[in-house]
Motif scaffolding. Structure first.
Motif, PDB file in Angstrom:
ATOM      1  N   ASN A 174       0.832  -1.201   0.000  1.00 52.58           N
ATOM      2  CA  ASN A 174       0.000   0.000   0.000  1.00 52.58           C
ATOM      3  C   ASN A 174       0.869   1.255   0.000  1.00 52.58           C
ATOM      4  O   ASN A 174       0.695   2.165  -0.819  1.00 52.58           O
ATOM      5  CB  ASN A 174      -0.926  -0.021   1.216  1.00 52.58           C
ATOM      6  N   TYR A 175       1.815   1.326   0.924  1.00 49.25           N
ATOM      7  CA  TYR A 175       2.677   2.503   1.025  1.00 49.25           C
ATOM      8  C   TYR A 175       3.529   2.678  -0.235  1.00 49.25           C
ATOM      9  O   TYR A 175       3.617   3.773  -0.798  1.00 49.25           O
ATOM     10  CB  TYR A 175       3.605   2.389   2.241  1.00 49.25           C
ATOM     11  N   LEU A 176       4.170   1.591  -0.662  1.00 48.86           N
ATOM     12  CA  LEU A 176       5.099   1.712  -1.789  1.00 48.86           C
ATOM     13  C   LEU A 176       4.378   1.967  -3.105  1.00 48.86           C
ATOM     14  O   LEU A 176       4.902   2.669  -3.973  1.00 48.86           O
ATOM     15  CB  LEU A 176       5.958   0.443  -1.883  1.00 48.86           C
ATOM     16  N   SER A 177       3.180   1.403  -3.247  1.00 48.95           N
ATOM     17  CA  SER A 177       2.455   1.618  -4.506  1.00 48.95           C
ATOM     18  C   SER A 177       2.085   3.087  -4.660  1.00 48.95           C
ATOM     19  O   SER A 177       2.167   3.643  -5.764  1.00 48.95           O
ATOM     20  CB  SER A 177       1.204   0.742  -4.568  1.00 48.95           C
ATOM     21  N   TRP A 178       1.685   3.733  -3.537  1.00 42.76           N
ATOM     22  CA  TRP A 178       1.361   5.155  -3.683  1.00 42.76           C
ATOM     23  C   TRP A 178       2.612   6.013  -3.826  1.00 42.76           C
ATOM     24  O   TRP A 178       2.616   6.992  -4.567  1.00 42.76           O
ATOM     25  CB  TRP A 178       0.525   5.690  -2.522  1.00 42.76           C
ATOM     26  N   ALA A 179       3.691   5.643  -3.154  1.00 47.71           N
ATOM     27  CA  ALA A 179       4.953   6.363  -3.341  1.00 47.71           C
ATOM     28  C   ALA A 179       5.357   6.345  -4.806  1.00 47.71           C
ATOM     29  O   ALA A 179       5.777   7.369  -5.372  1.00 47.71           O
ATOM     30  CB  ALA A 179       6.043   5.746  -2.468  1.00 47.71           C
ATOM     31  N   ALA A 180       5.208   5.187  -5.455  1.00 49.22           N
ATOM     32  CA  ALA A 180       5.587   5.062  -6.861  1.00 49.22           C
ATOM     33  C   ALA A 180       4.648   5.842  -7.768  1.00 49.22           C
ATOM     34  O   ALA A 180       5.085   6.583  -8.663  1.00 49.22           O
ATOM     35  CB  ALA A 180       5.612   3.585  -7.258  1.00 49.22           C
ATOM     36  N   SER A 181       3.335   5.695  -7.551  1.00 47.34           N
ATOM     37  CA  SER A 181       2.392   6.347  -8.467  1.00 47.34           C
ATOM     38  C   SER A 181       2.412   7.861  -8.297  1.00 47.34           C
ATOM     39  O   SER A 181       2.303   8.613  -9.275  1.00 47.34           O
ATOM     40  CB  SER A 181       0.974   5.806  -8.257  1.00 47.34           C
ATOM     41  N   SER A 182       2.565   8.356  -7.061  1.00 49.43           N
ATOM     42  CA  SER A 182       2.604   9.804  -6.858  1.00 49.43           C
ATOM     43  C   SER A 182       3.867  10.410  -7.467  1.00 49.43           C
ATOM     44  O   SER A 182       3.840  11.530  -7.991  1.00 49.43           O
ATOM     45  CB  SER A 182       2.527  10.134  -5.364  1.00 49.43           C
ATOM     46  N   THR A 183       4.975   9.654  -7.421  1.00 45.76           N
ATOM     47  CA  THR A 183       6.211  10.131  -8.030  1.00 45.76           C
ATOM     48  C   THR A 183       6.102  10.154  -9.547  1.00 45.76           C
ATOM     49  O   THR A 183       6.528  11.103 -10.206  1.00 45.76           O
ATOM     50  CB  THR A 183       7.384   9.239  -7.589  1.00 45.76           C
ATOM     51  N   ALA A 184       5.496   9.105 -10.104  1.00 42.50           N
ATOM     52  CA  ALA A 184       5.408   8.998 -11.565  1.00 42.50           C
ATOM     53  C   ALA A 184       4.338   9.907 -12.152  1.00 42.50           C
ATOM     54  O   ALA A 184       4.507  10.438 -13.262  1.00 42.50           O
ATOM     55  CB  ALA A 184       5.117   7.550 -11.944  1.00 42.50           C
ATOM     56  N   LEU A 185       3.228  10.126 -11.428  1.00 37.01           N
ATOM     57  CA  LEU A 185       2.070  10.811 -12.000  1.00 37.01           C
ATOM     58  C   LEU A 185       1.763  12.151 -11.347  1.00 37.01           C
ATOM     59  O   LEU A 185       0.819  12.825 -11.753  1.00 37.01           O
ATOM     60  CB  LEU A 185       0.834   9.909 -11.889  1.00 37.01           C
ATOM     61  N   GLY A 186       2.547  12.551 -10.348  1.00 35.46           N
ATOM     62  CA  GLY A 186       2.233  13.780  -9.625  1.00 35.46           C
ATOM     63  C   GLY A 186       2.863  15.034 -10.171  1.00 35.46           C
ATOM     64  O   GLY A 186       2.752  16.108  -9.567  1.00 35.46           O
ATOM     65  N   GLY A 187       3.499  14.940 -11.320  1.00 38.25           N
ATOM     66  CA  GLY A 187       4.219  16.085 -11.870  1.00 38.25           C
ATOM     67  C   GLY A 187       3.343  17.290 -12.162  1.00 38.25           C
ATOM     68  O   GLY A 187       3.793  18.435 -12.031  1.00 38.25           O
ATOM     69  N   THR A 188       2.097  17.070 -12.543  1.00 36.03           N
ATOM     70  CA  THR A 188       1.231  18.205 -12.866  1.00 36.03           C
ATOM     71  C   THR A 188       0.964  19.076 -11.647  1.00 36.03           C
ATOM     72  O   THR A 188       0.645  20.256 -11.791  1.00 36.03           O
ATOM     73  CB  THR A 188      -0.119  17.716 -13.434  1.00 36.03           C
ATOM     74  N   ILE A 189       1.088  18.513 -10.439  1.00 34.37           N
ATOM     75  CA  ILE A 189       0.930  19.286  -9.209  1.00 34.37           C
ATOM     76  C   ILE A 189       2.261  19.863  -8.756  1.00 34.37           C
ATOM     77  O   ILE A 189       2.372  21.056  -8.421  1.00 34.37           O
ATOM     78  CB  ILE A 189       0.328  18.411  -8.089  1.00 34.37           C
ATOM     79  N   LEU A 190       3.299  19.040  -8.745  1.00 38.66           N
ATOM     80  CA  LEU A 190       4.580  19.442  -8.160  1.00 38.66           C
ATOM     81  C   LEU A 190       5.399  20.346  -9.066  1.00 38.66           C
ATOM     82  O   LEU A 190       6.141  21.206  -8.585  1.00 38.66           O
ATOM     83  CB  LEU A 190       5.390  18.191  -7.803  1.00 38.66           C
ATOM     84  N   ARG A 191       5.269  20.185 -10.372  1.00 39.10           N
ATOM     85  CA  ARG A 191       6.082  20.990 -11.292  1.00 39.10           C
ATOM     86  C   ARG A 191       5.729  22.467 -11.212  1.00 39.10           C
ATOM     87  O   ARG A 191       6.583  23.342 -11.347  1.00 39.10           O
ATOM     88  CB  ARG A 191       5.911  20.472 -12.721  1.00 39.10           C
ATOM     89  N   ASP A 192       4.463  22.760 -10.965  1.00 39.71           N
ATOM     90  CA  ASP A 192       4.009  24.149 -10.940  1.00 39.71           C
ATOM     91  C   ASP A 192       4.109  24.784  -9.554  1.00 39.71           C
ATOM     92  O   ASP A 192       3.795  25.965  -9.398  1.00 39.71           O
ATOM     93  CB  ASP A 192       2.546  24.232 -11.416  1.00 39.71           C
ATOM     94  N   ALA A 193       4.531  24.012  -8.555  1.00 41.82           N
ATOM     95  CA  ALA A 193       4.551  24.520  -7.186  1.00 41.82           C
ATOM     96  C   ALA A 193       5.824  25.307  -6.897  1.00 41.82           C
ATOM     97  O   ALA A 193       6.895  25.003  -7.427  1.00 41.82           O
ATOM     98  CB  ALA A 193       4.421  23.366  -6.199  1.00 41.82           C
ATOM     99  N   ASP A 194       5.713  26.321  -6.058  1.00 43.14           N
ATOM    100  CA  ASP A 194       6.889  27.029  -5.563  1.00 43.14           C
ATOM    101  C   ASP A 194       7.506  26.316  -4.370  1.00 43.14           C
ATOM    102  O   ASP A 194       8.699  26.442  -4.104  1.00 43.14           O
ATOM    103  CB  ASP A 194       6.496  28.454  -5.148  1.00 43.14           C
ATOM    104  N   VAL A 195       6.681  25.544  -3.650  1.00 41.78           N
ATOM    105  CA  VAL A 195       7.143  24.788  -2.498  1.00 41.78           C
ATOM    106  C   VAL A 195       6.145  23.659  -2.243  1.00 41.78           C
ATOM    107  O   VAL A 195       4.942  23.821  -2.485  1.00 41.78           O
ATOM    108  CB  VAL A 195       7.286  25.701  -1.258  1.00 41.78           C
ATOM    109  N   ALA A 196       6.651  22.515  -1.797  1.00 41.63           N
ATOM    110  CA  ALA A 196       5.785  21.399  -1.431  1.00 41.63           C
ATOM    111  C   ALA A 196       5.740  21.270   0.081  1.00 41.63           C
ATOM    112  O   ALA A 196       6.735  21.524   0.772  1.00 41.63           O
ATOM    113  CB  ALA A 196       6.288  20.100  -2.059  1.00 41.63           C
TER     114      ALA A 196
END
Length: 435
Positions: free
Chosen positions: A98-120
């Motif tokens: 459960n933990y690792l699957s979300w770590a992987a998917s958020s890293t692979a698919l979360g760019g649309t949120i993180l790329r535009d951020a000034d800070v996470a």
């Protein structure tokens, strides 16, 4: 408040924050949503990167699919949900997946949120939730502030998540290395209790890089209110019965079996009752343990907007944790919620939770893991005059407003995020000037 001090600042710029949290409503996890709302009130546009909702039962909520990415608007927030393997049971393998699957998917698919951020801003429970923010730091230079909610890898093993053996040793080593790097790469680290700050600093994180930011309650909901007039009636309890309530996760870490066993020692006080409100992996076992007892009652999970009224129908609120070294530096969010509601507290937990409640004059402390000792404290509480119990609740609320409220702690968090975004902007300008 311990830790670094920060001048009051409400950003006038529009620094965009990406809130990264594996869990987010409609899951019963109000803290991440409260953080997002508060930051928005401080002038930050906030987007959320989270998982498919399945906590606390491990069953995917209606309207979602475990393996499907989705984008939605919730509470006027843009929320990106990435896939995961749904699980929240006692299986170490399934919880790890459960933990690792979300770590992987958020890293692979979360760019649309993180790329535009000034800070996470990472809500770091589990610690693997920081993976996407670490990747964004490498790819786009996005700084992140890490909110350490519990101590990893220690918290993984505190409730027997993995037994002794090569698997545990390997997991401890890997998680330890990952956690150390997550701390090192963070622009700043926040912790929710003084004891946890001391531990993180002792493990090598510079003291000036670690601040205490208490998890505040949902203050629109968690406040003094009139009691639910029907709760006692539905449970067959009288107006003069003395009711001890535990409301929250019925999990292994809470050691509620100790509380149920304590009720076995109170059979000579037929007016004393325990009400357990909520759900969790231990609920079936607790129900079976309590089956012969007429003084233990179970109530299904209550909607957040109704919980304060349900709590007000009890005489005393319970906080319970296992007697483990890790939990001496753990402050359950229910402590703040109870204090915000002006309710007296009985803490059956070690360390920070008991110290804060007793120092505030807000209630009682019982020895954790000791059902006989807990039963004696319940007797003491029952014998306490009602006006004295009300005074304890009032003292707890004053302590909350001064030290643990949103007004106090959200300002610290806003300052940290604004400073991280400014440092990134300064570094970017320097790169352009020297490039």
């Amino acid at each position: 408040m311990s830790g670094a001090t920060h001048p009051g600042h409400t950003p006038e710029s529009t620094d965009r924050v990406a809130l990264v949290s594996q869990w987010f409503p409609p899951e019963p996890t109000g803290i991440p949503l409260g953080i997002a709302r508060s930051l928005r009130g401080h002038g930050f546009p906030v987007d959320v990167l989270t998982g498919v909702p399945n906590y606390p039962t491990g069953i995917v909520h209606s309207g979602y699919r475990a393996h499907r990415r989705s984008l939605e608007n919730r509470d006027d927030l843009r929320v990106l949900r990435t896939p995961l393997y749904p699980s929240h049971d006692r299986s170490a393998v399934r919880r790890t997946v459960n933990y690792l699957s979300w770590a992987a998917s958020s890293t692979a698919l979360g760019g649309t949120i993180l790329r535009d951020a000034d800070v996470a801003l990472v809500y770091g429970s589990p610690i693997t939730a920081v993976s996407a923010a670490m990747a964004a730091r490498l790819r786009w230079g996005t700084p992140y502030v890490l909110m350490v909610m519990d101590l990893w890898p220690d918290s993984v093993f505190a409730t027997g998540f993995l037994s002794d053996g090569p698997g545990r040793r390997l997991a401890q080593y890997a998680l330890g290395r990952f956690t150390d790097r997550a701390y090192r790469w963070a622009d700043h680290v926040t912790v929710p209790s003084p004891g946890l700050r001391e531990t993180v600093v002792a493990r090598g994180v510079p003291a000036e890089k670690v601040s205490v930011v208490y998890n505040w309650a949902d203050e629109k909901v968690m406040q003094p209110t009139e009691a639910d007039p029907g709760l006692r009636t539905r449970l067959g309890l009288g107006r003069d019965d003395f009711v001890v309530m535990y409301a929250g996760n019925l999990g292994a870490a809470q050691r509620l079996d100790v509380v149920v066993e304590a009720m076995e020692h109170l059979g000579d006080l037929p007016d004393v009752h325990l009400v357990l409100v909520g759900d969790g992996v231990e609920r079936p076992r607790l129900r079976e343990r309590a089956r012969p007892l007429s003084n233990v009652h179970f109530v299904d999970q209550i909607e957040p907007y109704r919980i304060a009224a349900a709590m007000a129908a009890a005489d005393l609120q319970m906080v319970s944790l296992a007697d483990e070294p890790l939990f001496r530096i753990t402050l359950p969010g229910k402590v703040q919620a109870i204090l915000a509601c002006g309710q007296p507290v009985l803490v059956c937990a070690p360390g920070d939770a008991a110290r804060i409640v007793t120092d505030a004059g807000a209630g009682f402390a019982a020895p954790p893991g000791d059902p006989v000792g807990l039963a004696e404290v319940i007797r003491q509480a029952r014998a306490t005059p009602a006006h004295r119990l009300r005074a304890m609740g009032d003292a707890g609320r004053r302590h909350y407003l001064l030290h643990m409220s949103e007004a106090t702690n959200a300002q610290v968090l806003a300052d940290l995020l604004a400073r991280a975004a400014r440092r990134r902007g300064s570094a970017t300008r320097q790169d352009k000037e020297t490039g």
